[in-house]
Design a protein around this motif. Structure first.
Motif, short mmCIF file in Angstrom:
data_model
loop_
_atom_site.label_atom_id
_atom_site.label_comp_id
_atom_site.label_asym_id
_atom_site.label_seq_id
_atom_site.Cartn_x
_atom_site.Cartn_y
_atom_site.Cartn_z
N ARG A 7 0.73 -1.30 0.22
CA ARG A 7 0.11 -0.01 -0.01
C ARG A 7 0.78 0.95 0.15
O ARG A 7 0.31 2.30 -0.52
N VAL A 52 -5.79 1.25 -6.20
CA VAL A 52 -7.34 1.53 -5.65
C VAL A 52 -7.99 0.23 -5.55
O VAL A 52 -8.70 -0.11 -4.56
N TRP A 105 -7.41 -7.92 -8.18
CA TRP A 105 -6.63 -6.86 -8.87
C TRP A 105 -6.15 -7.34 -10.22
O TRP A 105 -5.97 -6.57 -11.26
N ARG A 126 -19.15 -4.21 -0.18
CA ARG A 126 -18.27 -3.77 1.10
C ARG A 126 -17.15 -3.32 0.40
O ARG A 126 -16.30 -2.42 1.16
N ALA A 127 -16.54 -3.46 -0.74
CA ALA A 127 -15.34 -3.05 -1.37
C ALA A 127 -15.49 -1.62 -1.47
O ALA A 127 -14.62 -0.79 -1.50
N MET A 128 -16.70 -1.22 -2.18
CA MET A 128 -17.03 0.46 -2.32
C MET A 128 -17.24 1.18 -1.33
O MET A 128 -17.26 2.39 -1.11
N GLN A 129 -17.33 0.57 0.14
CA GLN A 129 -17.70 1.45 1.16
C GLN A 129 -16.33 2.30 1.61
O GLN A 129 -15.25 1.67 1.42
N PRO A 130 -16.49 3.25 1.76
CA PRO A 130 -15.53 4.44 2.21
C PRO A 130 -14.83 3.87 3.41
O PRO A 130 -15.37 3.33 4.41
N ALA A 131 -13.48 3.77 3.79
CA ALA A 131 -12.71 3.35 4.89
C ALA A 131 -13.10 4.28 6.07
O ALA A 131 -13.18 5.62 5.79
N ASP A 184 -6.60 -2.36 -3.06
CA ASP A 184 -6.86 -1.69 -1.58
C ASP A 184 -8.30 -2.06 -1.12
O ASP A 184 -8.39 -2.45 0.11
N THR A 185 -9.10 -1.81 -2.12
CA THR A 185 -10.71 -1.82 -1.43
C THR A 185 -11.14 -3.31 -1.59
O THR A 185 -12.11 -3.67 -1.21
N THR A 186 -10.36 -3.97 -2.42
CA THR A 186 -10.89 -5.71 -2.69
C THR A 186 -9.95 -6.41 -1.72
O THR A 186 -10.29 -7.69 -1.88
#
Length: 215
Positions: A106, A164, A177, A209-214, A167-169
């Motif tokens: 990351r 991106v 990826w 779940r992957a698209m939710q903001p951290a 990190d999100t998946t």
């Protein structure tokens, strides 16, 4: 930059501690980014904070030590890719390699941005990488297998885009990826006969779940 413990020979126990700190920092930065503190790294490594500060004066010194290993690894990947006889395969191998570096790490992009202000030996390694990659791309251009206008300066943004996704998946599908890396590579080098896409799309629940903001 003044000489630090990084540049001096170390006793065996001190060398072991330094390597433990580097390995722990590499993992922490890769998983959580460069916001990790030296105190966090000391805790994760199971050593005293003073031990970390004896080896590295500050976080920048530690990041610079890690930068050297990152550029060494990427230059090695570029050299292996350059060894491919087919220009298309050579560029594909390098692109997939650098995307995989970013998917695992990351902090890669932030660390590389810092290279411009690093010590001369690291700047030299960065320049060597750019030269190697430019030659790989040049071969692909000469063979007519890469889009007109593409050059090594496009790679940081492509790598950022892939990062991106990674990190999100990561928690949902650590290999997702690869599916999108293939799309980027095909965009750079349009194939005559496109292969089926790698993997499968995320299902609705995983995608949400992957698209939710951290937090």
């Amino acid at each position: 930059m003044s000489t630090t413990d990084v540049d001096r020979p170390l006793r065996a126990d001190a060398a072991r501690n330094r390597e433990l700190i580097l390995q722990t920092a590499r993992r922490c930065f890769a998983e959580r980014g460069l916001s990790v503190t030296l105190n966090d790294i000391a805790h994760e490594a199971g050593v005293g904070v003073g031990t970390v500060y004896r080896r590295f004066a500050d976080k920048d010194s530690l990041i610079e030590a890690l930068l050297a290993t990152k550029f060494e690894a990427m230059n090695g990947a570029a050299a292996r890719a350059a060894g491919e006889l087919d220009p298309r395969e050579s560029l594909r191998v390098y692109l997939m390699g650098v995307f995989e570096f970013r998917a695992r790490d990351r902090a890669l992009a932030d660390a590389i941005v810092r290279a411009g202000k690093a010590r001369p030996s690291i700047i030299e390694e960065r320049n060597r990488l750019e030269t190697q990659v430019s030659e790989i791309i040049g071969r692909a251009k000469a063979a007519g297998v890469v889009r007109d206008g593409f050059d090594y300066r496009d790679l940081p943004m492509l790598t950022q885009m892939l990062g991106v996704v990674a990190d999100t998946t990561r928690a949902t599908d650590p290999d997702a990826w690869r599916r999108y890396a293939q799309v980027l590579i095909d965009g750079v080098m349009p194939p005559e006969h496109a292969d089926p896409m790698l993997g499968t799309p995320l299902d609705r629940e995983a995608l949400e779940r992957a698209m939710q903001p951290a937090n």
